[in-house]
Design a protein around this motif. Structure first.
Motif, mmCIF file in Angstrom:
data_model
loop_
_atom_site.group_PDB
_atom_site.id
_atom_site.type_symbol
_atom_site.label_atom_id
_atom_site.label_comp_id
_atom_site.label_asym_id
_atom_site.label_seq_id
_atom_site.Cartn_x
_atom_site.Cartn_y
_atom_site.Cartn_z
ATOM 1 N N PHE A 89 -62.317 9.431 -113.191
ATOM 2 C CA PHE A 89 -61.845 8.413 -114.135
ATOM 3 C C PHE A 89 -61.593 9.038 -115.508
ATOM 4 O O PHE A 89 -60.551 8.814 -116.141
ATOM 5 N N LEU A 90 -62.568 9.803 -115.971
ATOM 6 C CA LEU A 90 -62.455 10.419 -117.298
ATOM 7 C C LEU A 90 -61.327 11.452 -117.333
ATOM 8 O O LEU A 90 -60.591 11.546 -118.322
ATOM 9 N N LEU A 91 -61.171 12.205 -116.263
ATOM 10 C CA LEU A 91 -60.084 13.177 -116.209
ATOM 11 C C LEU A 91 -58.725 12.473 -116.217
ATOM 12 O O LEU A 91 -57.762 12.969 -116.811
ATOM 13 N N GLY A 92 -58.657 11.303 -115.560
ATOM 14 C CA GLY A 92 -57.422 10.528 -115.608
ATOM 15 C C GLY A 92 -57.093 10.083 -117.018
ATOM 16 O O GLY A 92 -55.936 10.130 -117.456
ATOM 17 N N TRP A 137 -69.844 9.882 -106.116
ATOM 18 C CA TRP A 137 -70.296 10.457 -107.385
ATOM 19 C C TRP A 137 -69.151 11.097 -108.156
ATOM 20 O O TRP A 137 -69.288 11.385 -109.348
ATOM 21 N N LEU A 138 -68.024 11.330 -107.482
ATOM 22 C CA LEU A 138 -66.865 11.892 -108.163
ATOM 23 C C LEU A 138 -66.155 10.872 -109.050
ATOM 24 O O LEU A 138 -65.396 11.251 -109.948
ATOM 25 N N ILE A 139 -66.364 9.597 -108.791
ATOM 26 C CA ILE A 139 -65.574 8.559 -109.455
ATOM 27 C C ILE A 139 -65.653 8.634 -110.984
ATOM 28 O O ILE A 139 -64.611 8.647 -111.652
ATOM 29 N N PHE A 170 -56.538 8.170 -106.136
ATOM 30 C CA PHE A 170 -56.704 6.785 -106.569
ATOM 31 C C PHE A 170 -57.597 6.715 -107.810
ATOM 32 O O PHE A 170 -57.311 5.964 -108.756
ATOM 33 N N SER A 171 -58.671 7.493 -107.790
ATOM 34 C CA SER A 171 -59.622 7.460 -108.905
ATOM 35 C C SER A 171 -58.998 8.006 -110.189
ATOM 36 O O SER A 171 -59.160 7.431 -111.267
ATOM 37 N N LEU A 172 -58.302 9.122 -110.071
ATOM 38 C CA LEU A 172 -57.642 9.696 -111.247
ATOM 39 C C LEU A 172 -56.626 8.711 -111.822
ATOM 40 O O LEU A 172 -56.551 8.516 -113.047
ATOM 41 N N LEU A 173 -55.861 8.070 -110.951
ATOM 42 C CA LEU A 173 -54.846 7.122 -111.413
ATOM 43 C C LEU A 173 -55.467 5.890 -112.045
ATOM 44 O O LEU A 173 -54.862 5.264 -112.921
#
Length: 339
Positions: free
Chosen positions: A168-171, A162-164, A71-74
Motif C-alpha cells: 500500500f505504502l509503495l503504491g 503481511w505484504l499488504i 492489486f495491493s500496490l494499485l
C-alpha cells in the motif's frame, strides 16, 4: 420522478479528472490472475488435496502470490488519487475517504461469509490504520516506510497478507514520484530475469527439504512472487501499445474490478461441485478461462453504457452520501475519475 433524480444528480456532479488508463489495464490483469488463483484455492481447500497435479504446480509456481501484490500496490495508488480528487470537492477529503473505507469494510465482511480468505476487509482496515496517517508524510518517508514494511513481511512472515501494508505504502510512493517510461523498461529488464532466477531457486529448495533449516529460506517464495508481479506489470504496460487488443480487453475489466472480484467468487462457488470431481484440477483452468471471458464481455458491454460498475457505483454513492449519475451519455467516451 426518475427524471428529477437524474437532473439532481447531474447538478451535483463535479467535473471529473481523466482516468489513468494504464491503471485500469493493470487492474484488469490483476482481476484475471486473482480469479484463477482463487478458483484453484477454493477447489484445493474443498478436496483437501494430498497430491500435486500439473495444474497445482502451474498455479503455485507461476501464478499464486503474483497478482494480489498488483492489486495491493494499485490500492495505494488509488488512495492518493482519491485524496487528490476529493480535495477538489470537499474541505475534509480524509473524512470522506474514511467513509469510503468503512463501506469497503462492510462489503468485505459480507464477502468473507462466502470467501474467508478475501482481501477487501484487510484492505479497508489497513487503509484506515496505515494509509490515512501516511497521507500526512512526505513522499520520501512513505517510500522508506513501504520498503521497510515489505522487507519485514518477506523476511519474517514469508509474505502473505503481511505484504499488504508495505505494498500500500509503495503504491502511494509510486504515484507520488510518477516514474517515466524509461524507468518502466528498466524495471522490466531487472525484474523479469530476477523472477525466473528466484522461481528456479524456489523449485530447487522445495525439492530439497533439508534446506529449510537455514534462516530465510522461505523468503525466496514471496521474493519470487514480487519479482514476477513487477515483471508482469511492466511487461504488460510495455506491450500494451503494440497489442491494442490487450487494452481493449483488460481496461473495461479494470474499470469494474470490484464488481468482477466479487462476481468471480460467486462463479467459483457455483462451479465448485463440478470442480471437486476433477482429480486433475485441470477444470480449474477451464472454469477460470470461461469466467474471465464472461467478465470481460460483461465489462465491455457495461462500461459502454455506464461510468462505473454496479458495485463501484454503489460504493461511490455511499462514499459521497448522495445519489450520483451513472448512465453514460451516448456521445461520451470512456472517462471519469480514477477513484
Amino acid at each position: 420522478m426518475v427524471a428529477r433524480f437524474v437532473r439532481y444528480a447531474e447538478e451535483r456532479r463535479e467535473p471529473a479528472p481523466a482516468r489513468i488508463r494504464e491503471l485500469d489495464v493493470l487492474r484488469g490483469l490483476a482481476v484475471c490472475g486473482i480469479t484463477l488463483v482463487n478458483t484453484w484455492q477454493h477447489t484445493s481447500d474443498a478436496v483437501h488435496r494430498t497430491t500435486t497435479t500439473p495444474t497445482d504446480w502451474l498455479v503455485e509456481n507461476l501464478l499464486q502470490s503474483r497478482f494480489f501484490p498488483i492489486f495491493s500496490l494499485l490500492f495505494g495508488v488509488s488512495f492518493v488519487l482519491f485524496l487528490r480528487s476529493a480535495a477538489r470537492r470537499t474541505s475534509h477529503p480524509r473524512l470522506v475517504l474514511l467513509r469510503r473505507l468503512s463501506a469497503l469494510a462492510v462489503l468485505g465482511l459480507l464477502h468473507r461469509t462466502l470467501s474467508p480468505g478475501e482481501v477487501l476487509l484487510p484492505y479497508a482496515l489497513t487503509g484506515a490504520l496505515i494509509l490515512l496517517p501516511a497521507s500526512y508524510l512526505p513522499r520520501w518517508a512513505v517510500l522508506t516506510a513501504g520498503t521497510a514494511a515489505t522487507s519485514w513481511a518477506v523476511l519474517f512472515h514469508a509474505g502473505g497478507v503481511w505484504l499488504i501494508p508495505g505494498l500500500f505504502l509503495l503504491g502511494m510512493a509510486v504515484i507520488a514520484y510518477a516514474p517515466g517510461r524509461r524507468a518502466l523498461r528498466a524495471a522490466f529488464l531487472v525484474s523479469a530475469p530476477l523472477a525466473v532466477a528466484l522461481t528456479g531457486a524456489w523449485l530447487y529448495l522445495w525439492a530439497h527439504p533439508a534446506t529449510f533449516r537455514f534462516p530465510f529460506t522461505v523468503s525466496v517464495y514471496p521474493l519470487a512472487g514480487l519479482a514476477a508481479a513487477t515483471a508482469y506489470c511492466t511487461g504488460l504496460l510495455l506491450a500494451a501499445r503494440r497489442l491494442p487488443w490487450l487494452t481493449a480487453a483488460l481496461e473495461p475489466l479494470g474499470r469494474i474490478a470490484l464488481t468482477a472480484y466479487v462476481a468471480g467468487t460467486l462463479i467459483t462457488l457455483a462451479s465448485l461441485p463440478l470442480l471437486t470431481r476433477d482429480g486433475s484440477r485441470a477444470g480449474v483452468l477451464v472454469v477460470s478461462a470461461v469466467a474471465i471471458l464472461a467478465l470481460v464481455a460483461f465489462a465491455r458491454w457495461w462500461t459502454a453504457r455506464y461510468r462505473y460498475g454496479p458495485l463501484e457505483w454503489a460504493w461511490r454513492c455511499v462514499t459521497w452520501w448522495e445519489p450520483l449519475p451513472n448512465r453514460r451519455p451516448r456521445s461520451s467516451a470512456a472517462g471519469g475519475p480514477d477513484l
